[in-house]
Design a protein around this motif. Structure first.
Motif, PDB file in Angstrom:
ATOM      1  N   GLU A 379       0.838  -1.191   0.000  1.00  0.00           N
ATOM      2  CA  GLU A 379       0.000   0.000   0.000  1.00  0.00           C
ATOM      3  C   GLU A 379       0.879   1.249   0.000  1.00  0.00           C
ATOM      4  N   ASP A 380       0.480   2.256  -0.785  1.00  0.00           N
ATOM      5  CA  ASP A 380       1.246   3.491  -0.921  1.00  0.00           C
ATOM      6  C   ASP A 380       0.291   4.674  -0.819  1.00  0.00           C
ATOM      7  N   ASP A 381       0.389   5.430   0.282  1.00  0.00           N
ATOM      8  CA  ASP A 381      -0.481   6.584   0.513  1.00  0.00           C
ATOM      9  C   ASP A 381       0.256   7.905   0.277  1.00  0.00           C
ATOM     10  N   SER A 382       1.413   7.859  -0.385  1.00  0.00           N
ATOM     11  CA  SER A 382       2.200   9.077  -0.585  1.00  0.00           C
ATOM     12  C   SER A 382       1.534  10.008  -1.596  1.00  0.00           C
ATOM     13  N   HIS A 383       1.921  11.283  -1.530  1.00  0.00           N
ATOM     14  CA  HIS A 383       1.467  12.319  -2.471  1.00  0.00           C
ATOM     15  C   HIS A 383      -0.061  12.470  -2.487  1.00  0.00           C
ATOM     16  N   GLY A 384      -0.700  12.157  -1.376  1.00  0.00           N
ATOM     17  CA  GLY A 384      -2.141  12.344  -1.266  1.00  0.00           C
ATOM     18  C   GLY A 384      -2.951  11.360  -2.098  1.00  0.00           C
ATOM     19  N   MET A 385      -2.323  10.269  -2.517  1.00  0.00           N
ATOM     20  CA  MET A 385      -3.020   9.269  -3.330  1.00  0.00           C
ATOM     21  C   MET A 385      -2.972   7.911  -2.643  1.00  0.00           C
TER      22      MET A 385
END
Length: 429
Positions: A379-385
């Motif tokens: 899971e990747d929640d970086s950059h508001g995505m």
């Protein structure tokens, strides 16, 4: 005991009972000597391998403080902070042997060969005056044999280009038996820390009494002078075996790698400094050390990152280790259509086949299916995505992301940075 690799410290009742049961009854004529070789766990195992040795006991010797593990560690911290001048104990082993079966000189030959006596207050991964090399004797005859063997071994070390022996040779003044959980530690805990096996220099004119570290260095004719990795190991090193299982048994990297039981560089090649722990993985270029990785403990990602900072370009490093992204349309392999396999640039492990590649119009190489077991998803929640990151399963490097807008049969679009792919075309049939 301060060590750089993680250690399993758990008691094993059955192992302890077996270790005690295996100790033979003492004959009528025995002798003993107290030896400091760094961590007493590995020292105990090495000295116990000598035929004729009856018992090896871990302990603390010739310090000015209480003889307990906690006291020794606490006192060493105080010494390092400059808050005391009192002498600390050395971690030692008391070696009891049958004089009719093995003499003191043979015991001391194994002592000299089984550790590095030139390092002062250090042995293997362990640093401190409690890890000093030492021979503590109980009479003048033992002192004479200790000095004689020291001088003989110094001749061999000097011929091999090593420094002066720093071993303290002195009468035994104080001795305390170590706590029970330290006794027979590697019998109770086979995965426990053992330390370095020695300098690799043989005692002159004699074969090793037990497990000798005197192995020849690698033949440079079998190596790649331009770029070569060498894994320096020791015979009883559990972390060497772990590195072999985790990394070497799956090695597909384009960089040549070899294993050595000798701590010496191949003839004509140069180490930047002496080795002090195993495994140590050294990267050589043109026969000279450019970097080393010391003390593998199971963290494969950390190993590949170390190697990546020497093999990858800065742009590749930013993608691989900082989750960077190349600008669309600028990366490699966008127009690659030949039959073949896209592989990890570090590990060489296959990632995608070219027949799973398609033109997505995104500006990045895109695939609808990876090879089995080649990637991991995160899971990747970086950059508001909220996205799903794709990493290489072998090296852990960042590759890109996967989306649900791909073609049949999977409906997936594995959007991959081309600069962290290497293409290997199929061989012509």
């Amino acid at each position: 005991m301060a060590i750089s690799s993680s250690v399993l410290i758990s008691a094993c009742g059955d192992g302890e009972a077996a270790a005690k049961a295996s100790r033979p009854a003492m004959p009528a004529v025995t002798d003993s000597i107290v030896l400091g070789m760094g961590c007493f766990w590995g020292a105990e195992k090495r000295m116990a391998a000598i035929p004729g040795v009856l018992d090896v006991e871990s302990g603390y010797a010739n310090g000015d403080i209480a003889g307990t593990y906690d006291a020794v560690l606490a006192h060493e911290r105080m010494r390092q902070w400059g808050k005391t001048s009192l002498r600390n104990h050395a971690e030692v082993v008391k070696v009891t042997f049958d004089s009719a079966k093995v003499n003191l000189e043979t015991v001391l030959i194994q002592f000299w060969e089984s550790h590095n006596p030139t390092q002062g207050d250090r042995q293997g991964n362990d640093v401190g005056s409690n890890y000093r090399s030492a021979v503590y004797t109980h009479d003048a005859s033992q002192q004479a044999v200790a000095l004689k063997t020291r001088d003989a071994y110094q001749t061999a070390l000097t011929a091999a280009g090593l420094g002066r022996i720093t071993t303290e040779i002195a009468p035994l003044e104080k001795y305390f038996t170590a706590e029970e959980y330290h006794q027979d530690y590697l019998v109770k805990n086979p995965d426990g820390y053992c330390g370095l096996g020695g300098t690799g220099v043989k005692y002159p004119g004699a074969s090793s009494a037990g497990q000798s570290a005197g192995m020849p260095p690698l033949d440079p004719a079998t190596l790649d002078l331009q770029r070569q990795l060498i894994v320096f190991e020791s015979a009883d090193c559990i972390y060497c075996q772990k590195f072999k299982a985790d990394v070497l048994e799956h090695w597909q990297s384009p960089v040549a790698i070899a294993r050595s039981l000798s701590p010496q560089a191949p003839a004509g090649w140069t180490l930047a400094k002496a080795l002090f722990a195993t495994p140590t993985i050294v990267l050589f270029e043109q026969g000279r050390e450019v970097s080393r990785y010391t003390g593998y403990n199971g963290d494969t990602g950390r190993f590949w990152q170390w190697l990546g900072f020497h093999l990858l370009t800065p742009a590749q490093q930013k993608i691989a280790f900082e989750q960077g992204t190349e600008y669309p349309g600028t990366g490699s392999h966008l127009d690659e259509k030949r039959p073949g396999t896209f592989v990890d640039p570090l590990s060489g492990a296959p990632l995608f086949r070219s027949d799973a590649k398609y033109e997505s119009g995104s500006g990045w190489p895109s695939f609808f299916n990876p090879l089995p077991g080649a990637i991991t998803l995160h899971e990747d929640d970086s950059h508001g995505m909220r996205r799903v990151e794709v990493r290489s399963a072998s090296s852990g490097i960042h590759l890109g992301h996967v989306f649900d807008d791909g073609p049949p049969p999977t409906g997936k679009r594995y959007c991959i940075n081309g600069n962290v792919l290497k293409f290997v075309p199929d061989k012509a049939s």
